[in-house]
Motif scaffolding. Structure first.
Motif, PDB file in Angstrom:
ATOM      1  N   GLN A   1       0.948  -1.254   0.002  1.00 49.39           N
ATOM      2  CA  GLN A   1       0.110  -0.149   0.050  1.00 49.39           C
ATOM      3  C   GLN A   1       0.949   1.195  -0.009  1.00 49.39           C
ATOM      4  OE1 GLN A   1      -2.921  -0.541  -0.190  1.00 49.39           O
ATOM      5  NE2 GLN A   1      -3.937   1.810   0.054  1.00 49.39           N
ATOM      6  N   VAL A   2       0.382   2.071  -0.706  1.00 50.67           N
ATOM      7  CA  VAL A   2       1.190   3.526  -0.990  1.00 50.67           C
ATOM      8  C   VAL A   2       0.340   4.711  -0.456  1.00 50.67           C
ATOM      9  CG1 VAL A   2       2.408   5.077  -2.452  1.00 50.67           C
ATOM     10  CG2 VAL A   2       2.570   2.200  -2.804  1.00 50.67           C
TER      11      VAL A   2
ATOM     12  N   ARG B   1       4.879  25.992  -4.674  1.00 57.82           N
ATOM     13  CA  ARG B   1       5.602  24.801  -4.879  1.00 57.82           C
ATOM     14  C   ARG B   1       4.683  23.682  -4.132  1.00 57.82           C
ATOM     15  NH1 ARG B   1      11.562  22.127  -3.880  1.00 57.82           N
ATOM     16  NH2 ARG B   1      10.554  22.035  -1.535  1.00 57.82           N
ATOM     17  N   LEU B   2       4.360  22.849  -4.822  1.00 63.02           N
ATOM     18  CA  LEU B   2       3.566  21.573  -4.185  1.00 63.02           C
ATOM     19  C   LEU B   2       4.399  20.577  -4.168  1.00 63.02           C
ATOM     20  CD1 LEU B   2       0.246  21.447  -6.357  1.00 63.02           C
ATOM     21  CD2 LEU B   2       0.886  22.780  -4.408  1.00 63.02           C
ATOM     22  N   SER B   3       4.177  19.679  -2.858  1.00 68.30           N
ATOM     23  CA  SER B   3       4.873  18.821  -2.576  1.00 68.30           C
ATOM     24  C   SER B   3       4.040  17.477  -2.275  1.00 68.30           C
ATOM     25  CB  SER B   3       5.849  18.996  -1.203  1.00 68.30           C
ATOM     26  OG  SER B   3       6.854  19.818  -1.367  1.00 68.30           O
ATOM     27  N   CYS B   4       4.629  16.115  -2.700  1.00 65.25           N
ATOM     28  CA  CYS B   4       3.981  14.984  -2.540  1.00 65.25           C
ATOM     29  C   CYS B   4       4.845  14.004  -1.888  1.00 65.25           C
ATOM     30  CB  CYS B   4       3.179  14.410  -3.805  1.00 65.25           C
ATOM     31  SG  CYS B   4       2.290  12.926  -3.584  1.00 65.25           S
ATOM     32  N   ALA B   5       4.459  13.766  -0.543  1.00 67.37           N
ATOM     33  CA  ALA B   5       5.379  12.603  -0.111  1.00 67.37           C
ATOM     34  C   ALA B   5       4.903  11.274  -0.075  1.00 67.37           C
ATOM     35  CB  ALA B   5       5.246  13.173   1.517  1.00 67.37           C
ATOM     36  N   ALA B   6       5.515  10.486  -0.341  1.00 67.83           N
ATOM     37  CA  ALA B   6       4.787   9.106  -0.398  1.00 67.83           C
ATOM     38  C   ALA B   6       5.662   8.209   0.527  1.00 67.83           C
ATOM     39  CB  ALA B   6       5.375   8.536  -1.770  1.00 67.83           C
ATOM     40  N   SER B   7       4.937   7.243   1.202  1.00 67.89           N
ATOM     41  CA  SER B   7       5.282   6.084   1.723  1.00 67.89           C
ATOM     42  C   SER B   7       5.908   4.856   0.829  1.00 67.89           C
ATOM     43  CB  SER B   7       3.999   5.526   2.734  1.00 67.89           C
ATOM     44  OG  SER B   7       3.118   5.019   1.914  1.00 67.89           O
ATOM     45  N   GLY B   8       6.364   4.016   1.463  1.00 69.06           N
ATOM     46  CA  GLY B   8       6.832   2.783   0.761  1.00 69.06           C
ATOM     47  C   GLY B   8       8.260   2.839   0.580  1.00 69.06           C
ATOM     48  N   ARG B   9       8.852   1.674   0.528  1.00 75.27           N
ATOM     49  CA  ARG B   9      10.365   1.656   0.209  1.00 75.27           C
ATOM     50  C   ARG B   9      10.904   1.566  -1.155  1.00 75.27           C
ATOM     51  NH1 ARG B   9      11.827  -3.413   4.364  1.00 75.27           N
ATOM     52  NH2 ARG B   9      11.157  -2.347   6.465  1.00 75.27           N
ATOM     53  N   THR B  10       9.717   1.654  -2.087  1.00 79.10           N
ATOM     54  CA  THR B  10      10.243   1.440  -3.421  1.00 79.10           C
ATOM     55  C   THR B  10       9.702   2.823  -4.300  1.00 79.10           C
ATOM     56  OG1 THR B  10       8.279   0.230  -3.828  1.00 79.10           O
ATOM     57  CG2 THR B  10      10.273  -1.106  -3.486  1.00 79.10           C
ATOM     58  N   PHE B  11       9.800   3.699  -3.632  1.00 77.99           N
ATOM     59  CA  PHE B  11       9.402   5.107  -4.259  1.00 77.99           C
ATOM     60  C   PHE B  11      10.095   5.233  -5.620  1.00 77.99           C
ATOM     61  CE2 PHE B  11       7.731   9.191  -4.557  1.00 77.99           C
ATOM     62  CZ  PHE B  11       8.540   9.901  -5.096  1.00 77.99           C
ATOM     63  N   SER B  12      11.470   4.918  -5.673  1.00 81.31           N
ATOM     64  CA  SER B  12      12.297   5.147  -6.717  1.00 81.31           C
ATOM     65  C   SER B  12      11.810   4.329  -7.921  1.00 81.31           C
ATOM     66  CB  SER B  12      13.461   4.848  -6.572  1.00 81.31           C
ATOM     67  OG  SER B  12      13.883   3.599  -5.983  1.00 81.31           O
ATOM     68  N   SER B  13      10.894   3.517  -7.938  1.00 81.44           N
ATOM     69  CA  SER B  13      10.170   2.594  -9.000  1.00 81.44           C
ATOM     70  C   SER B  13       8.882   2.970  -9.382  1.00 81.44           C
ATOM     71  CB  SER B  13      10.253   1.339  -8.677  1.00 81.44           C
ATOM     72  OG  SER B  13       9.378   0.874  -7.510  1.00 81.44           O
TER      73      SER B  13
END
Length: 126
Positions: free
Chosen positions: A1-2, A19-31
């Motif tokens: 789940q992200v 400037r908008l930001s979007c913070a994501a959870s999860g270890r594989t954000f780079s994918s």
């Protein structure tokens, strides 16, 4: 789940910047391919900008090209949308989205995205 959490919205005068930001959870954000969409009152959601996993590819809607810049920091699990020369017609709720695909490409269609944030309001006054 992200999980995706947007921030940075607000009220700005025409010609200003946000400037908008979007913070994501999860270890594989780079994918994750990431994108920004927006929805104005009474209108359908529309694509704004997208960026590939690596950040090497970006794509913009014609309406924002040259004014908005999408970028990402994979070390911080965050994607950004720098918005300059804002216009009243940019007023909308802005959403970020993540696509957990297998290719390092940009994704421009909303139905291909797997996860969405709750949105952040951007209001541009004339």
């Amino acid at each position: 789940q992200v999980q995706l959490v947007e921030s940075g919205g607000g009220l700005v005068q025409a010609g200003g910047s946000l400037r908008l930001s979007c913070a994501a959870s999860g270890r594989t954000f780079s994918s994750y391919a990431m994108g920004w969409f927006r929805q104005a009152p009474g209108k359908e959601r529309e694509f704004v900008a997208a960026i590939s996993w690596s950040g090497g590819s970006t794509y913009y809607a014609d309406s924002v090209k040259g004014r908005f810049t999408i970028s990402r920091d994979n070390a911080k699990n965050t994607v950004y949308l720098q918005m300059n020369s804002l216009k009243p017609e940019d007023t909308a709720v802005y959403y970020c989205a993540a696509e957990t695909g297998v290719w390092d490409i940009v994704v421009v269609t909303g139905y291909e995205y797997d996860y969405w944030g709750q949105g952040t309001q951007v209001t541009v006054s004339s």
